[in-house]
Design an enzyme around this catalytic site. Structure first.
Site, PDB file in Angstrom:
ATOM      1  N   LYS A  94       0.858  -1.188   0.000  1.00 51.78           N
ATOM      2  CA  LYS A  94       0.000   0.000   0.000  1.00 51.78           C
ATOM      3  C   LYS A  94       0.893   1.236   0.000  1.00 51.78           C
ATOM      4  O   LYS A  94       1.904   1.284   0.717  1.00 51.78           O
ATOM      5  CB  LYS A  94      -0.877  -0.020   1.258  1.00 51.78           C
ATOM      6  CG  LYS A  94      -1.907   1.096   1.341  1.00 51.78           C
ATOM      7  CD  LYS A  94      -2.723   0.969   2.641  1.00 51.78           C
ATOM      8  CE  LYS A  94      -3.797   2.031   2.740  1.00 51.78           C
ATOM      9  NZ  LYS A  94      -4.572   1.903   4.007  1.00 51.78           N
TER      10      LYS A  94
ATOM     11  N   SER B 178      -9.508   2.069   3.245  1.00 53.04           N
ATOM     12  CA  SER B 178      -8.634   2.745   2.320  1.00 53.04           C
ATOM     13  C   SER B 178      -7.692   1.821   1.555  1.00 53.04           C
ATOM     14  O   SER B 178      -7.172   2.201   0.504  1.00 53.04           O
ATOM     15  CB  SER B 178      -7.810   3.797   3.067  1.00 53.04           C
ATOM     16  OG  SER B 178      -6.940   3.171   3.990  1.00 53.04           O
TER      17      SER B 178
ATOM     18  N   SER C   4      -9.571  -0.149   7.495  1.00 55.18           N
ATOM     19  CA  SER C   4      -8.992  -0.007   6.155  1.00 55.18           C
ATOM     20  C   SER C   4      -8.362  -1.256   5.553  1.00 55.18           C
ATOM     21  O   SER C   4      -8.065  -1.281   4.361  1.00 55.18           O
ATOM     22  CB  SER C   4      -7.945   1.115   6.152  1.00 55.18           C
ATOM     23  OG  SER C   4      -8.593   2.363   6.061  1.00 55.18           O
TER      24      SER C   4
END
Lengths: 487, 493
Positions: free
Chosen positions: A77, A152, A176
């Site tokens: 990420k 996210s 997330s």
């Protein structure tokens, strides 16, 4: 590469029936084919990954593999700093930011031989539940391209579901990792706060941020956790506790174990199909000999307001450093120092970051601190105590991951409050610090994955993974496991 | 007319001289470093980096707390103080004033014979910011972050001082304590010790404090007294004219000799303090991390105790004891030199005699030379062993006191020891009675006039004759031996 697992590929590398370069090639083909549509990566690293795969292949030939992850393609990420590789946090503010250091988790993963294939898209600064808030475009859900992958860590979950990589490292501040894993039909773990080092993770809410894996199966997640967990002298909040060999503890029987069931979760606005799915999960566990005990988490209903006071407060402080002076976006023209701060931040930060900065600045201000931040911290303690009390009578708690399955792109962008409610079942676990696993348990009528959440005692990831694996084994043959993504 | 009482409280910042910075492993000593040389992603506040507290700095705060009789707080928590400034890379300073490590304590000060306790409110730990450099030419400023992340102590007193002089004496005593504990260089001129003063006036007898004015960044001992004196007068004048003192921050302008307004209470920043989530709270008594037995064992004898001991043990004057203990290294030099002397352990009388000699020597010779050279005792080329050897030679008549001083001068310059210098220059004192006798006989022959004067009862003539013998020996004859033999020979004349 979709639906293949680390365990399976690890065995094949060991048996020399596949090489890391071949695995990488297959993942790269997926990326070439799907990425234009999917947009799960901000940065793809064809050259670097090719080199890493070659080196890994040499180690395999020599019988000197570094770990079971050696040669396995991984996405990171884009909120984790990667030495020499652009790290944007999906925000224009850091469009040209190249760290001179690796996040501890990145170092651990690459030291174990995993092949970094790219940096996954996410909501800017990890603010969001849909990746619509990325400055690099929305990531699409591989099960329905008109829908969001969650957020996210949406890029991470979508990339794993679509087979662009075998696993991804995500971050979870209010859900997330778990919510996108749920939306994309993959497995995601938020470890206990303090179990995995946060060093090099671009901070969102420092007291809530957790680093964890997203992969296809619980077994794979256990393998990854073994590599990334443990004390780090660069993170004072990481605990100095031994790291169990999680992958060895998965097959333990759960007969006679106690699972907590919270009736309130199913009473307010939860989608019927999700309720049914969770009830089905209950039956599976009952058939494995586990007992269900009704528990109460009386303060859990305050978790969203509490979370949206504490998290923006920390965000407002953590984002202060992006002032355009030392690195990151710097305004081309300004009148003076203050004007330069204003312009650089105005241009570099998006609406959601600004919203959270304003919220957080407000709740920390003199005269409001006691009523908001301090009160929120007190309720946070009550939520923690609710979990502690519940875990006196149960081994694990079963819960939904999100109130809905993946929603349409654009459906909630104009309604931040609706978006915040996506965290209703996940944020409470960040407030309490417990570990929680999200894994698929059904598909709805629209052929979208439904996730379930297993919440464990502090530092008992072992139990959570054991329950997850037992469920996967028991449901190995169910029909929906053969469902294919549309991309 | 209303009589006013001055009320002063101080907030002191002292840089700790730990090896590494407060929250990273960067070198904490940057005096010789190039700008931004001692920095890393952590003290530069780069994305994703985290602070890890320096254990030594925490132990040292506790050490100071114990030395000042403060209470060690059960729970100590860092917090963030948020504000924007180019010298503050994270846009927040990590500090700990809300839940400080040490609460309370006191420093005993003496002004004109009156002893008084200045209470400490609390001591907390924080990080320093970087430095801004504004070149005279050019429309830009430069940032040097070598200092960013240096551990800083903040010592906050109660408003217990009543005169500018008390504030200065308090600062001097505190400096001495910090130096004796070896936790800070505590040098105001170099900026590793600085203070802010809160000053208010109130009618004598009134309990409530008056409106306070804060003078920021006082960085010399001279300035403390002058700035506070000025401010007291300024406030006195305002009150005298029935005007109100405005609560504000003022700065001392050295060239103008006055304080100037900087910012009023209304303009004050809202720092949005909150507990630092990146560092878990410390419970020092939980037993695992902080070893208070070890810290207590570090507690040295402080200046006041040492000075009193010098008076008792060595019979030194108060003044001499204070001079010798004004600098920890100097006091050590004194005692080490003394211990090197032979016979020192025989009895207390001998010890006291020798101590007096060593003390006189250090104060009149060593310190005089150090002051002239503008260096401190730790830079002195004459070590305590060499000084003891020199003093012992003088004591045993091997060299005269005058020669000893000359030899010392050379030792001070070159770092050679006395033996080397005596050999090289042939300075050894002539105590050989035969050699002295020959010289005296010559002098008597050459000075028949004075000899007759002496015999006629003129005592002065004896001194003249001694002088002549000393001149002949080029100062190397042992005066005592000369005295005896001259008397003897004159009697026989």
């Amino acid at each position: 590469m979709a639906n293949r697992t680390i365990i399976e590929l690890n065995n094949k590398i060991e048996q020399k029936t596949i090489t890391p370069s071949q695995i990488l090639q297959e993942c790269s083909q997926e990326i070439d084919r799907a990425e234009d549509e999917l947009n799960a990566f901000v940065t793809v690293l064809p050259k670097e990954s090719l080199e890493a795969a070659k080196k890994s292949g040499k180690r395999a030939e020599l019988g000197k593999r570094l770990s079971k992850l050696d040669g396995i393609p991984v996405g990171i990420k884009d909120v984790f700093c990667t030495k020499g590789i652009r790290t944007t946090a999906s925000s224009k503010m850091l469009d040209d930011f190249i760290p001179i250091y690796d996040a501890t988790v990145v170092k651990k993963i690459t030291d174990a031989g995993a092949v970094m294939i790219g940096k996954n898209n996410c909501d800017a600064w990890a603010h969001g539940a849909s990746t619509e808030n990325s400055d690099y475009g929305v990531t699409k859900n591989p099960w329905d391209l008109s829908r969001v992958p969650g957020g996210s860590s949406g890029g991470s979950a979508a990339a794993v579901a679509a087979g662009e990589c075998l696993f991804s490292i995500g971050s979870d501040t209010g859900g997330s990792i778990r919510q996108p894993a749920g939306f994309c039909g993959v497995v995601g773990l938020k470890p206990t706060y303090g179990r995995v080092s946060r060093y090099g993770l671009i901070a969102m809410g420092s007291s809530l941020d957790c680093v964890g894996p997203i992969a296809m199966t619980t077994e794979d997640v256990a393998l990854i956790l073994e590599v990334i967990a443990g004390h780090d002298e660069k993170d004072a909040t990481s605990l100095n506790l031994p790291v169990p060999k999680y992958s060895d503890k998965l097959t333990k029987s759960i007969k006679g174990k106690k699972i907590g069931w919270v009736n309130e979760f199913y009473e307010t606005g939860l989608n019927d199909e999700i309720i049914k799915a969770l009830e089905a999960v209950r039956e599976v566990y009952a058939s494995l000999g586990a007992d269900f005990i009704e528990i109460k988490l009386p303060h859990a209903k305050y978790s969203i307001p509490v979370y949206y006071l504490i998290q923006p407060a920390e965000v407002s402080s953590n984002l202060g450093r992006y002032d355009g002076i030392k690195y990151g976006h710097s305004a081309a023209k300004s009148e003076n120092l203050i004007d330069h701060y204003f312009r650089s931040r105005d241009e570099g930060l998006g609406a959601e970051a600004k919203r959270r900065i304003m919220l957080g600045t407000f709740v920390l201000s003199a005269g409001y601190y006691d009523a908001y931040y301090k009160k929120a911290m007190q309720v946070r303690t009550l939520i923690k105590q609710d979990f502690e009390k519940a875990f006196e009578s149960v081994d694990i708690i079963l819960a939904p991951v999100a109130p809905t399955t993946a929603f349409k792109i654009g459906e909630k962008v104009d309604n931040p409050l609706q978006m915040y409610l996506a965290d209703v079942f996940t944020a409470m676990v960040n407030l309490s610090g417990n570990p929680a696993l999200s894994l698929p348990c059904a598909f709805d009528k629209q052929k979208l994955p439904i996730g379930m959440q297993l919440i464990g005692k502090h530092f008992e990831e072992e139990t959570v993974l054991n329950f997850g694996h037992q469920y996967e084994k028991a449901t190995e043959k169910v029909v929906w496991r053969n469902n294919k993504t549309v991309i | 007319m209303i009589k006013y009482e001055t009320v002063i409280g101080l907030e002191i910042h002292a840089q700790l001289k730990t090896e590494s910075k407060m929250f990273c492993s960067c070198d904490n000593y940057s005096v010789d470093a190039k700008p931004n040389e001692n920095t890393c992603p952590i003290c530069l506040g780069m994305p994703g980096t985290l602070p890890v507290p320096n254990k030594k700095a925490i132990e040292w705060v506790y050490l100071l707390g114990l030395a000042l009789n403060g209470k060690i707080a059960e729970k100590f928590n860092f917090e963030r103080k948020n504000y924007f400034y180019p010298d503050l890379p994270k846009a927040y300073q990590i500090t700990s004033s809300t839940k400080p490590p040490v609460i309370g304590g006191r420093v005993e000060i003496e002004t004109e014979g009156v002893i008084q306790n200045i209470r400490i409110n609390h001591i907390h730990l924080e990080e320093d910011a970087g430095k801004l450099i504004h070149p005279k030419l050019g429309e830009y400023s430069l940032v040097d972050l070598n200092r960013a992340g240096t551990p800083l102590l903040e010592i906050v007193t109660e408003p217990d001082m009543r005169a500018p002089r008390e504030a200065r004496i308090f600062m001097q005593d505190l400096r001495s304590i910090l130096r004796y504990l070896s936790i800070s260089d505590a040098n105001m001129e170099q900026g590793n010790l600085r203070c802010d003063a809160n000053i208010s006036l109130r009618p004598v007898g009134q309990k409530e404090l008056g409106t306070k004015v804060e003078i920021k960044n006082i960085n010399s001992f001279k300035m403390i007294e002058r700035a506070i004196e000025y401010e007291v007068e300024r406030q006195m004048e305002l009150l005298g004219e029935n005007k109100k003192v405005v609560q504000e921050t003022r700065g001392w302008d050295e060239s103008k000799g006055k304080t100037l307004g900087q910012r009023s209470k209304e303009e004050a920043n809202d720092y949005r303090y909150f507990p630092e989530p990146d560092i878990p709270p410390l419970e020092p008594y939980s037993g695992k991390e902080i070893d208070f037995d070890e810290i207590k064992a570090w507690l040295p004898e402080l200046q006041k105790e040492k000075s009193q001991r010098f008076i008792n043990e060595y019979n030194l004057s108060t003044q001499d004891a204070e001079i010798l203990t004004s600098d920890l290294e100097l006091s050590r030099y004194f005692e080490q030199t003394l211990e090197e002397l032979p016979d020192i352990t025989k009895n207390d009388e001998i010890k006291k005699q020798k101590a007096k000699k060593v003390s006189n020597w250090i104060i009149s010779e060593v310190l005089a030379k150090l002051n002239l050279a503008g260096i401190s005792i730790s830079d002195c080329k004459v070590n305590h062993k060499d000084l003891a050897e020199l003093l012992d030679k003088a004591d045993h008549g091997e060299i005269s006191g005058k020669i000893a001083k000359e030899i010392f001068a050379e030792m001070f310059e070159t770092g050679k020891n006395s033996e080397q210098i005596i050999k090289a220059k042939g300075l050894s004192q002539i105590s050989d009675t035969g050699a002295v006798k020959v010289m005296i006989t010559e002098v008597i022959k050459e000075n028949q006039g004075p000899v007759s004067d002496f015999k006629a009862g003129k005592e002065k003539a004896f001194g003249y004759l001694i002088g002549q013998v000393m001149a002949k020996s080029r100062g190397q004859a042992n005066p005592q031996v000369v005295n005896e033999i001259l008397k003897d020979l004159l009697d026989k004349e």
